[in-house]
Enzyme design. Structure first.
Site, PDB file in Angstrom:
ATOM      1  N   ASP A   1      -2.759  -1.285  10.520  1.00 43.99           N
ATOM      2  CA  ASP A   1      -2.921  -1.321   9.061  1.00 43.99           C
ATOM      3  C   ASP A   1      -3.615  -2.584   8.560  1.00 43.99           C
ATOM      4  O   ASP A   1      -4.084  -2.623   7.419  1.00 43.99           O
ATOM      5  CB  ASP A   1      -1.557  -1.208   8.363  1.00 43.99           C
TER       6      ASP A   1
ATOM      7  N   PRO B   1      10.345  -4.777   0.922  1.00 44.44           N
ATOM      8  CA  PRO B   1      11.312  -4.503   1.984  1.00 44.44           C
ATOM      9  C   PRO B   1      10.602  -4.219   3.299  1.00 44.44           C
ATOM     10  O   PRO B   1       9.490  -3.687   3.321  1.00 44.44           O
ATOM     11  CB  PRO B   1      12.061  -3.263   1.471  1.00 44.44           C
TER      12      PRO B   1
ATOM     13  N   GLY C   1      10.237  -2.349   7.038  1.00 41.94           N
ATOM     14  CA  GLY C   1      10.522  -1.014   7.539  1.00 41.94           C
ATOM     15  C   GLY C   1      10.516   0.023   6.448  1.00 41.94           C
ATOM     16  O   GLY C   1      11.284   0.981   6.483  1.00 41.94           O
ATOM     17  N   ALA C   2       9.615  -0.135   5.477  1.00 44.70           N
ATOM     18  CA  ALA C   2       9.618   0.743   4.313  1.00 44.70           C
ATOM     19  C   ALA C   2       8.363   1.586   4.183  1.00 44.70           C
ATOM     20  O   ALA C   2       8.263   2.419   3.288  1.00 44.70           O
ATOM     21  CB  ALA C   2       9.814  -0.083   3.039  1.00 44.70           C
TER      22      ALA C   2
ATOM     23  N   SER D   1       1.788  -6.240   7.617  1.00 45.72           N
ATOM     24  CA  SER D   1       0.340  -6.133   7.814  1.00 45.72           C
ATOM     25  C   SER D   1      -0.417  -6.783   6.663  1.00 45.72           C
ATOM     26  O   SER D   1      -1.430  -7.462   6.864  1.00 45.72           O
ATOM     27  CB  SER D   1      -0.066  -4.661   7.935  1.00 45.72           C
ATOM     28  N   SER D   2       0.069  -6.581   5.450  1.00 48.15           N
ATOM     29  CA  SER D   2      -0.577  -7.173   4.283  1.00 48.15           C
ATOM     30  C   SER D   2      -0.446  -8.691   4.298  1.00 48.15           C
ATOM     31  O   SER D   2      -1.399  -9.413   3.965  1.00 48.15           O
ATOM     32  CB  SER D   2       0.022  -6.601   2.999  1.00 48.15           C
TER      33      SER D   2
ATOM     34  N   LEU E   1       5.393   0.329   3.451  1.00 49.78           N
ATOM     35  CA  LEU E   1       4.574  -0.275   2.397  1.00 49.78           C
ATOM     36  C   LEU E   1       3.546  -1.257   2.944  1.00 49.78           C
ATOM     37  O   LEU E   1       2.769  -1.829   2.181  1.00 49.78           O
ATOM     38  CB  LEU E   1       5.477  -0.980   1.380  1.00 49.78           C
ATOM     39  N   GLY E   2       3.554  -1.468   4.253  1.00 50.70           N
ATOM     40  CA  GLY E   2       2.565  -2.340   4.872  1.00 50.70           C
ATOM     41  C   GLY E   2       2.815  -3.815   4.675  1.00 50.70           C
ATOM     42  O   GLY E   2       1.879  -4.616   4.784  1.00 50.70           O
ATOM     43  N   GLY E   3       4.054  -4.214   4.410  1.00 48.63           N
ATOM     44  CA  GLY E   3       4.344  -5.601   4.060  1.00 48.63           C
ATOM     45  C   GLY E   3       3.877  -6.622   5.076  1.00 48.63           C
ATOM     46  O   GLY E   3       3.146  -7.561   4.741  1.00 48.63           O
TER      47      GLY E   3
ATOM     48  N   LYS F   1       0.854  -1.195   0.000  1.00 51.11           N
ATOM     49  CA  LYS F   1       0.000   0.000   0.000  1.00 51.11           C
ATOM     50  C   LYS F   1       0.884   1.237   0.000  1.00 51.11           C
ATOM     51  O   LYS F   1       2.036   1.224   0.439  1.00 51.11           O
ATOM     52  CB  LYS F   1      -0.950   0.012   1.201  1.00 51.11           C
TER      53      LYS F   1
END
Length: 293
Positions: free
Chosen positions: A141, A99, A101-102, A108-109, A104-106, A16
Protein backbone atom coordinates in the site's frame (compact mmCIF):
# COMPACT_ATOMS: atom_id res chain seq x y z
CA UNK A 1 2.51 22.23 8.46
CA UNK A 2 5.57 24.30 9.31
CA UNK A 3 8.61 24.10 7.05
CA UNK A 4 12.09 25.20 8.08
CA UNK A 5 15.65 24.09 7.45
CA UNK A 6 15.61 22.10 10.71
CA UNK A 7 12.15 20.64 11.03
CA UNK A 8 8.89 19.70 9.37
CA UNK A 9 5.95 19.53 11.74
CA UNK A 10 2.28 18.57 11.49
CA UNK A 11 2.72 16.31 8.47
CA UNK A 12 -0.52 14.40 7.88
CA UNK A 13 -0.39 10.71 7.02
CA UNK A 14 -3.91 10.35 5.59
CA UNK A 15 -6.09 7.28 5.88
CA UNK A 16 -7.37 5.50 2.79
CA UNK A 17 -10.56 3.64 2.00
CA UNK A 18 -11.03 0.83 -0.49
CA UNK A 19 -14.22 1.87 -2.27
CA UNK A 20 -14.32 -1.68 -3.61
CA UNK A 21 -11.83 -4.55 -3.40
CA UNK A 22 -11.88 -7.50 -5.80
CA UNK A 23 -9.44 -10.41 -5.66
CA UNK A 24 -8.89 -11.65 -9.20
CA UNK A 25 -6.17 -14.27 -8.74
CA UNK A 26 -3.34 -15.71 -6.69
CA UNK A 27 0.29 -15.70 -7.77
CA UNK A 28 2.74 -18.61 -7.34
CA UNK A 29 4.57 -16.59 -4.68
CA UNK A 30 1.40 -16.38 -2.60
CA UNK A 31 0.58 -12.74 -3.35
CA UNK A 32 -2.91 -11.93 -4.59
CA UNK A 33 -3.91 -9.94 -7.65
CA UNK A 34 -6.34 -7.20 -6.67
CA UNK A 35 -8.47 -4.51 -8.18
CA UNK A 36 -9.57 -1.59 -6.04
CA UNK A 37 -10.14 2.14 -5.90
CA UNK A 38 -8.20 3.92 -3.16
CA UNK A 39 -9.81 7.03 -1.66
CA UNK A 40 -7.71 9.44 0.44
CA UNK A 41 -9.24 10.97 3.58
CA UNK A 42 -8.50 14.21 5.42
CA UNK A 43 -7.93 12.21 8.61
CA UNK A 44 -4.91 10.32 9.84
CA UNK A 45 -1.79 10.21 11.95
CA UNK A 46 0.38 13.32 12.34
CA UNK A 47 4.16 13.11 12.10
CA UNK A 48 6.87 15.59 13.07
CA UNK A 49 10.46 15.49 11.78
CA UNK A 50 13.51 17.24 13.26
CA UNK A 51 16.91 17.16 11.58
CA UNK A 52 19.80 15.44 13.40
CA UNK A 53 23.43 16.14 12.58
CA UNK A 54 24.78 12.81 13.87
CA UNK A 55 23.19 10.72 11.11
CA UNK A 56 20.97 8.73 13.47
CA UNK A 57 17.33 7.86 12.76
CA UNK A 58 15.31 7.84 15.98
CA UNK A 59 11.64 7.49 16.84
CA UNK A 60 11.20 9.68 19.89
CA UNK A 61 7.62 8.73 20.76
CA UNK A 62 6.44 5.33 21.94
CA UNK A 63 3.96 3.42 19.78
CA UNK A 64 2.38 0.67 21.89
CA UNK A 65 2.87 -2.76 20.36
CA UNK A 66 5.30 -1.54 17.68
CA UNK A 67 9.03 -1.88 18.50
CA UNK A 68 11.10 0.98 17.08
CA UNK A 69 13.28 -1.24 14.91
CA UNK A 70 10.28 -2.81 13.16
CA UNK A 71 8.25 0.40 12.79
CA UNK A 72 7.63 1.14 9.11
CA UNK A 73 8.42 4.80 9.78
CA UNK A 74 11.92 3.98 11.01
CA UNK A 75 12.42 1.41 8.26
CA UNK A 76 11.35 3.98 5.65
CA UNK A 77 13.81 6.57 6.96
CA UNK A 78 16.67 4.08 7.08
CA UNK A 79 15.81 2.80 3.60
CA UNK A 80 15.91 6.32 2.18
CA UNK A 81 19.15 7.07 4.03
CA UNK A 82 20.82 3.92 2.68
CA UNK A 83 19.54 4.55 -0.84
CA UNK A 84 20.87 8.10 -1.02
CA UNK A 85 23.91 7.95 1.25
CA UNK A 86 22.87 11.15 3.02
CA UNK A 87 24.75 12.03 6.19
CA UNK A 88 21.61 13.50 7.76
CA UNK A 89 19.62 11.89 10.55
CA UNK A 90 16.18 12.62 11.97
CA UNK A 91 14.05 12.52 15.11
CA UNK A 92 10.52 11.33 14.31
CA UNK A 93 7.50 12.01 16.50
CA UNK A 94 4.25 10.18 15.75
CA UNK A 95 0.84 11.31 16.96
CA UNK A 96 -1.22 8.17 16.36
CA UNK A 97 -4.85 8.69 15.45
CA UNK A 98 -5.69 5.80 13.14
CA UNK A 99 -6.42 2.41 14.69
CA UNK A 100 -4.08 -0.42 13.72
CA UNK A 101 -5.36 -3.50 11.92
CA UNK A 102 -8.32 -1.54 10.61
CA UNK A 103 -7.83 -1.55 6.82
CA UNK A 104 -7.15 2.20 6.76
CA UNK A 105 -3.51 1.98 5.70
CA UNK A 106 -2.18 3.68 8.82
CA UNK A 107 1.30 2.15 8.95
CA UNK A 108 1.74 2.34 5.18
CA UNK A 109 0.65 5.97 5.15
CA UNK A 110 3.06 6.81 7.98
CA UNK A 111 5.90 5.25 5.96
CA UNK A 112 4.97 7.21 2.82
CA UNK A 113 4.71 10.49 4.72
CA UNK A 114 8.17 9.76 6.13
CA UNK A 115 9.64 9.23 2.65
CA UNK A 116 8.00 12.39 1.32
CA UNK A 117 8.89 14.56 4.31
CA UNK A 118 12.52 13.43 4.39
CA UNK A 119 12.81 13.95 0.66
CA UNK A 120 12.17 17.61 1.51
CA UNK A 121 13.92 17.89 4.90
CA UNK A 122 17.08 16.13 3.71
CA UNK A 123 16.95 18.12 0.43
CA UNK A 124 17.18 14.96 -1.67
CA UNK A 125 14.80 15.98 -4.47
CA UNK A 126 14.17 12.39 -5.55
CA UNK A 127 11.45 12.09 -8.22
CA UNK A 128 8.13 10.51 -7.30
CA UNK A 129 8.79 7.40 -9.41
CA UNK A 130 12.01 6.70 -7.51
CA UNK A 131 10.26 7.09 -4.16
CA UNK A 132 7.52 4.72 -5.32
CA UNK A 133 10.15 2.11 -6.24
CA UNK A 134 11.56 2.38 -2.72
CA UNK A 135 8.07 2.28 -1.23
CA UNK A 136 7.36 -1.15 -2.76
CA UNK A 137 10.02 -2.58 -0.43
CA UNK A 138 8.01 -1.41 2.59
CA UNK A 139 4.59 -2.80 1.67
CA UNK A 140 2.02 -3.06 -1.10
CA UNK A 141 0.00 0.00 0.00
CA UNK A 142 2.93 2.38 0.50
CA UNK A 143 3.39 3.27 -3.22
CA UNK A 144 -0.21 4.51 -3.38
CA UNK A 145 0.42 7.14 -0.73
CA UNK A 146 3.55 8.28 -2.60
CA UNK A 147 1.48 8.39 -5.82
CA UNK A 148 -0.64 10.85 -3.89
CA UNK A 149 -3.88 10.84 -5.87
CA UNK A 150 -7.08 8.81 -5.62
CA UNK A 151 -6.38 5.78 -7.75
CA UNK A 152 -7.66 2.70 -9.54
CA UNK A 153 -5.26 0.01 -8.35
CA UNK A 154 -4.32 -3.34 -9.87
CA UNK A 155 -1.64 -6.00 -9.46
CA UNK A 156 -0.79 -6.29 -5.77
CA UNK A 157 -1.78 -2.64 -5.47
CA UNK A 158 1.25 -1.10 -7.14
CA UNK A 159 -0.28 -0.48 -10.59
CA UNK A 160 -2.01 2.87 -10.17
CA UNK A 161 -4.07 5.14 -12.40
CA UNK A 162 -5.49 8.44 -11.15
CA UNK A 163 -9.27 8.72 -10.85
CA UNK A 164 -11.31 11.85 -10.20
CA UNK A 165 -13.78 11.28 -7.38
CA UNK A 166 -16.55 13.58 -6.13
CA UNK A 167 -16.21 15.22 -2.73
CA UNK A 168 -17.93 13.16 -0.06
CA UNK A 169 -18.05 12.90 3.71
CA UNK A 170 -17.48 9.52 5.30
CA UNK A 171 -18.38 7.95 8.61
CA UNK A 172 -15.77 5.33 9.48
CA UNK A 173 -16.63 2.94 12.31
CA UNK A 174 -13.90 0.73 13.76
CA UNK A 175 -14.80 -2.24 15.98
CA UNK A 176 -12.54 -2.98 18.93
CA UNK A 177 -10.89 -5.93 17.22
CA UNK A 178 -7.65 -6.40 15.27
CA UNK A 179 -8.00 -8.30 11.99
CA UNK A 180 -4.69 -9.84 10.80
CA UNK A 181 -4.50 -9.33 7.04
CA UNK A 182 -2.45 -12.51 6.47
CA UNK A 183 -5.12 -14.60 8.20
CA UNK A 184 -7.83 -13.37 5.84
CA UNK A 185 -5.71 -13.76 2.70
CA UNK A 186 -4.93 -17.36 3.66
CA UNK A 187 -8.53 -18.37 4.41
CA UNK A 188 -9.67 -21.17 2.11
CA UNK A 189 -13.12 -19.59 1.74
CA UNK A 190 -11.75 -16.31 0.38
CA UNK A 191 -12.94 -15.51 -3.15
CA UNK A 192 -9.91 -15.41 -5.45
CA UNK A 193 -11.49 -15.46 -8.91
CA UNK A 194 -13.55 -12.29 -9.19
CA UNK A 195 -14.16 -11.16 -12.75
CA UNK A 196 -11.82 -8.35 -13.76
CA UNK A 197 -13.35 -4.91 -14.23
CA UNK A 198 -12.00 -1.82 -15.97
CA UNK A 199 -11.48 1.72 -14.83
CA UNK A 200 -14.15 2.68 -17.37
CA UNK A 201 -16.62 0.36 -15.63
CA UNK A 202 -15.99 2.15 -12.36
CA UNK A 203 -16.04 5.68 -13.74
CA UNK A 204 -19.34 5.02 -15.51
CA UNK A 205 -21.13 4.74 -12.16
CA UNK A 206 -19.07 6.57 -9.55
CA UNK A 207 -21.02 9.82 -9.83
CA UNK A 208 -24.27 8.05 -9.07
CA UNK A 209 -25.67 8.58 -5.58
CA UNK A 210 -28.05 5.64 -5.81
CA UNK A 211 -27.01 2.97 -3.37
CA UNK A 212 -23.41 4.14 -3.25
CA UNK A 213 -21.04 2.46 -2.42
CA UNK A 214 -23.12 -0.65 -3.13
CA UNK A 215 -23.68 0.49 -6.72
CA UNK A 216 -20.30 -0.90 -7.77
CA UNK A 217 -18.54 -4.08 -6.81
CA UNK A 218 -17.94 -5.35 -3.30
CA UNK A 219 -15.16 -6.13 -0.86
CA UNK A 220 -14.25 -9.77 -1.44
CA UNK A 221 -12.74 -9.99 2.05
CA UNK A 222 -15.84 -8.80 3.89
CA UNK A 223 -17.69 -12.12 4.01
CA UNK A 224 -14.69 -13.97 5.42
CA UNK A 225 -14.01 -11.27 8.02
CA UNK A 226 -17.62 -11.00 9.20
CA UNK A 227 -17.83 -14.79 9.54
CA UNK A 228 -14.78 -14.78 11.82
CA UNK A 229 -15.30 -11.55 13.75
CA UNK A 230 -18.78 -10.97 15.16
CA UNK A 231 -17.87 -7.40 16.11
CA UNK A 232 -17.28 -6.50 12.46
CA UNK A 233 -20.49 -8.21 11.38
CA UNK A 234 -22.38 -6.22 14.01
CA UNK A 235 -20.99 -2.90 12.76
CA UNK A 236 -21.75 -3.76 9.12
CA UNK A 237 -25.34 -4.61 10.01
CA UNK A 238 -25.88 -1.53 12.16
CA UNK A 239 -24.39 0.90 9.66
CA UNK A 240 -26.13 -0.73 6.71
CA UNK A 241 -29.45 -0.14 8.44
CA UNK A 242 -28.60 3.59 8.24
CA UNK A 243 -27.15 3.73 4.71
CA UNK A 244 -25.22 1.46 2.32
CA UNK A 245 -21.93 0.53 3.98
CA UNK A 246 -18.84 -1.53 3.25
CA UNK A 247 -15.71 -2.78 4.97
CA UNK A 248 -12.39 -1.27 3.87
CA UNK A 249 -9.32 -3.41 3.18
CA UNK A 250 -9.15 -6.53 5.31
CA UNK A 251 -11.08 -4.73 8.07
CA UNK A 252 -11.94 -4.08 10.70
CA UNK A 253 -13.18 -0.60 9.78
CA UNK A 254 -16.52 -0.14 8.01
CA UNK A 255 -17.49 3.03 6.16
CA UNK A 256 -20.48 4.79 4.67
CA UNK A 257 -20.60 7.86 2.43
CA UNK A 258 -22.72 10.98 2.87
CA UNK A 259 -23.34 14.12 0.83
CA UNK A 260 -22.57 16.46 3.71
CA UNK A 261 -20.70 16.68 6.99
CA UNK A 262 -24.02 17.29 8.75
CA UNK A 263 -25.47 13.98 7.50
CA UNK A 264 -22.33 12.07 8.49
CA UNK A 265 -22.27 13.61 11.96
CA UNK A 266 -25.98 12.88 12.43
CA UNK A 267 -25.29 9.19 11.79
CA UNK A 268 -22.23 9.31 14.06
CA UNK A 269 -24.36 10.70 16.89
CA UNK A 270 -26.55 7.59 16.75
CA UNK A 271 -23.68 5.13 17.20
CA UNK A 272 -24.14 2.74 20.13
CA UNK A 273 -22.25 3.66 23.29
CA UNK A 274 -18.64 2.55 23.18
CA UNK A 275 -18.34 2.40 19.40
CA UNK A 276 -15.50 4.31 17.75
CA UNK A 277 -16.60 6.41 14.79
CA UNK A 278 -14.86 9.21 12.90
CA UNK A 279 -16.22 11.65 10.33
CA UNK A 280 -13.79 12.59 7.56
CA UNK A 281 -13.88 14.44 4.26
CA UNK A 282 -12.47 13.00 1.06
CA UNK A 283 -9.18 14.31 -0.32
CA UNK A 284 -8.18 14.61 -3.96
CA UNK A 285 -4.45 14.85 -3.26
CA UNK A 286 -1.96 13.84 -0.56
CA UNK A 287 -1.08 16.84 1.66
CA UNK A 288 2.64 16.31 0.90
CA UNK A 289 2.16 15.76 -2.82
CA UNK A 290 4.41 18.72 -3.65
CA UNK A 291 7.35 17.12 -1.79
CA UNK A 292 8.13 14.98 -4.86
CA UNK A 293 8.01 15.78 -8.55
Amino acid sequence: MTDSTRSLRNCLAPAKLNLFLHITGRRPNGYHDLQSVFQLLNWGDTLHFTLRDDGRVARVTDVPGVPEESDLVVRAANLLKAHTGTAHGVDIEIDKCLPMGAGLGGGSSDAATTLLALNRLWQLDLPRAELQSLAVKLGADVPFFIFGKNAFAEGIGEELAEVQLPTRWFLVVTPRVHVPTAEIFSDELLTRDSKRVTITDFLAQQNSDAGWPDSFGRNDMQQVVTSKYAEVAQVVKWLYDVTPARMTGSGASVFAAFRSKHEAEAAQAKLPTGWNGAVAESLNEHPLFAFAS
